[in-house]
Design an enzyme around this catalytic site. Sequence first.
Site, mmCIF file in Angstrom:
data_model
loop_
_atom_site.group_PDB
_atom_site.id
_atom_site.type_symbol
_atom_site.label_atom_id
_atom_site.label_comp_id
_atom_site.label_asym_id
_atom_site.label_seq_id
_atom_site.Cartn_x
_atom_site.Cartn_y
_atom_site.Cartn_z
ATOM 1 N N TYR A 89 11.166 9.060 1.256
ATOM 2 C CA TYR A 89 11.203 8.024 0.227
ATOM 3 C C TYR A 89 11.878 8.453 -1.085
ATOM 4 C CZ TYR A 89 7.907 5.815 3.422
ATOM 5 O OH TYR A 89 7.336 5.265 4.529
ATOM 6 N N HIS A 107 4.103 -4.418 9.212
ATOM 7 C CA HIS A 107 4.125 -4.265 10.658
ATOM 8 C C HIS A 107 2.978 -4.959 11.373
ATOM 9 C CE1 HIS A 107 7.197 -1.530 9.434
ATOM 10 N NE2 HIS A 107 6.338 -0.693 8.862
ATOM 11 N N HIS A 115 12.728 -2.570 2.263
ATOM 12 C CA HIS A 115 12.179 -1.264 2.637
ATOM 13 C C HIS A 115 13.103 -0.173 2.123
ATOM 14 C CE1 HIS A 115 9.205 -3.193 5.089
ATOM 15 N NE2 HIS A 115 10.167 -3.955 5.576
ATOM 16 N N ARG A 146 12.888 5.084 12.623
ATOM 17 C CA ARG A 146 11.610 5.806 12.544
ATOM 18 C C ARG A 146 10.715 5.453 13.747
ATOM 19 N NH1 ARG A 146 9.245 5.067 6.765
ATOM 20 N NH2 ARG A 146 7.961 6.804 7.507
ATOM 21 N N ALA A 193 3.163 -0.683 4.950
ATOM 22 C CA ALA A 193 2.716 -0.743 6.353
ATOM 23 C C ALA A 193 2.209 -2.123 6.750
ATOM 24 C CB ALA A 193 1.645 0.313 6.595
ATOM 25 N N ARG A 253 5.110 11.039 -2.625
ATOM 26 C CA ARG A 253 4.817 10.683 -1.226
ATOM 27 C C ARG A 253 6.028 10.956 -0.331
ATOM 28 N NH1 ARG A 253 4.739 4.522 1.176
ATOM 29 N NH2 ARG A 253 4.029 5.099 3.245
ATOM 30 N N ASN A 296 8.135 -5.385 -0.934
ATOM 31 C CA ASN A 296 8.018 -4.257 -0.014
ATOM 32 C C ASN A 296 6.550 -4.214 0.369
ATOM 33 O OD1 ASN A 296 7.876 -1.911 1.437
ATOM 34 N ND2 ASN A 296 9.014 -0.658 -0.041
ATOM 35 N N PRO A 348 0.795 -1.225 0.000
ATOM 36 C CA PRO A 348 0.000 0.000 0.000
ATOM 37 C C PRO A 348 0.836 1.289 0.000
ATOM 38 C CG PRO A 348 -0.088 -1.092 2.138
ATOM 39 C CD PRO A 348 0.541 -2.055 1.191
ATOM 40 N N ASN A 349 0.322 2.250 -0.736
ATOM 41 C CA ASN A 349 0.876 3.614 -0.836
ATOM 42 C C ASN A 349 2.171 3.709 -1.636
ATOM 43 O OD1 ASN A 349 -1.196 4.889 0.799
ATOM 44 N ND2 ASN A 349 -0.302 3.767 2.499
ATOM 45 N N ARG A 364 7.127 0.922 13.503
ATOM 46 C CA ARG A 364 7.758 0.405 12.274
ATOM 47 C C ARG A 364 8.922 -0.540 12.569
ATOM 48 N NH1 ARG A 364 5.410 3.742 8.289
ATOM 49 N NH2 ARG A 364 5.000 5.805 9.124
ATOM 50 N N GLU A 395 12.542 -9.399 1.849
ATOM 51 C CA GLU A 395 11.796 -8.236 2.341
ATOM 52 C C GLU A 395 12.614 -6.972 2.109
ATOM 53 O OE1 GLU A 395 10.797 -8.558 6.515
ATOM 54 O OE2 GLU A 395 10.387 -6.409 6.666
#
Length: 148
Positions: free
Chosen positions: A23, A81, A101, A108, A78, A18, A75, A10-11, A112, A99
Amino acid sequence: MSKILVMHGPNLNMLGTREPEIYGSTTLQDINEMLAQQAAEQGVETEFYQSNYEGGLIDMIQQAPAKGVDFIILNAGAFTHYSIALRDAIASVNVPVIEVHISNVHTREEFRHKSVIAPVVMGQILGFGTDSYSAAMYVAMKKIKAQR
Ligand code: DQA
């Protein structure tokens, strides 16, 4: 032909605009094009998928073995988590997952710091900006070659 599935949660479709201070300004399309080229140079096929929906990502993971996917670069955004469903999907298939990121999640917010998928993936690459993806692609291709 070997095949790597690159999945974005998502996102991540919003990359480019963003929170660029976190990012960067590279778009998802830029990332996918770069990865496709990196893989093609080694004769590896790529497939890309982005979804803002947990179920879409789960469906894609479930379908990976039948599609002959050798590796998944994920990736999960969210969902990383808190999605036990995504974790269970990864555990249910016999396809290795890396995985990824973009940001260093450990520097952060505390929520997270935990990855519920970490115990069922092969390894994590994080904090290198979009280079996290290219590093994951490098590892996936090296593993695939070692199996050939
Ligand atoms: C992210 C980190 C997550 O915490 C966040 O929810 C994202 C992106 C990253 O690539 O840094 O959506 O996975």
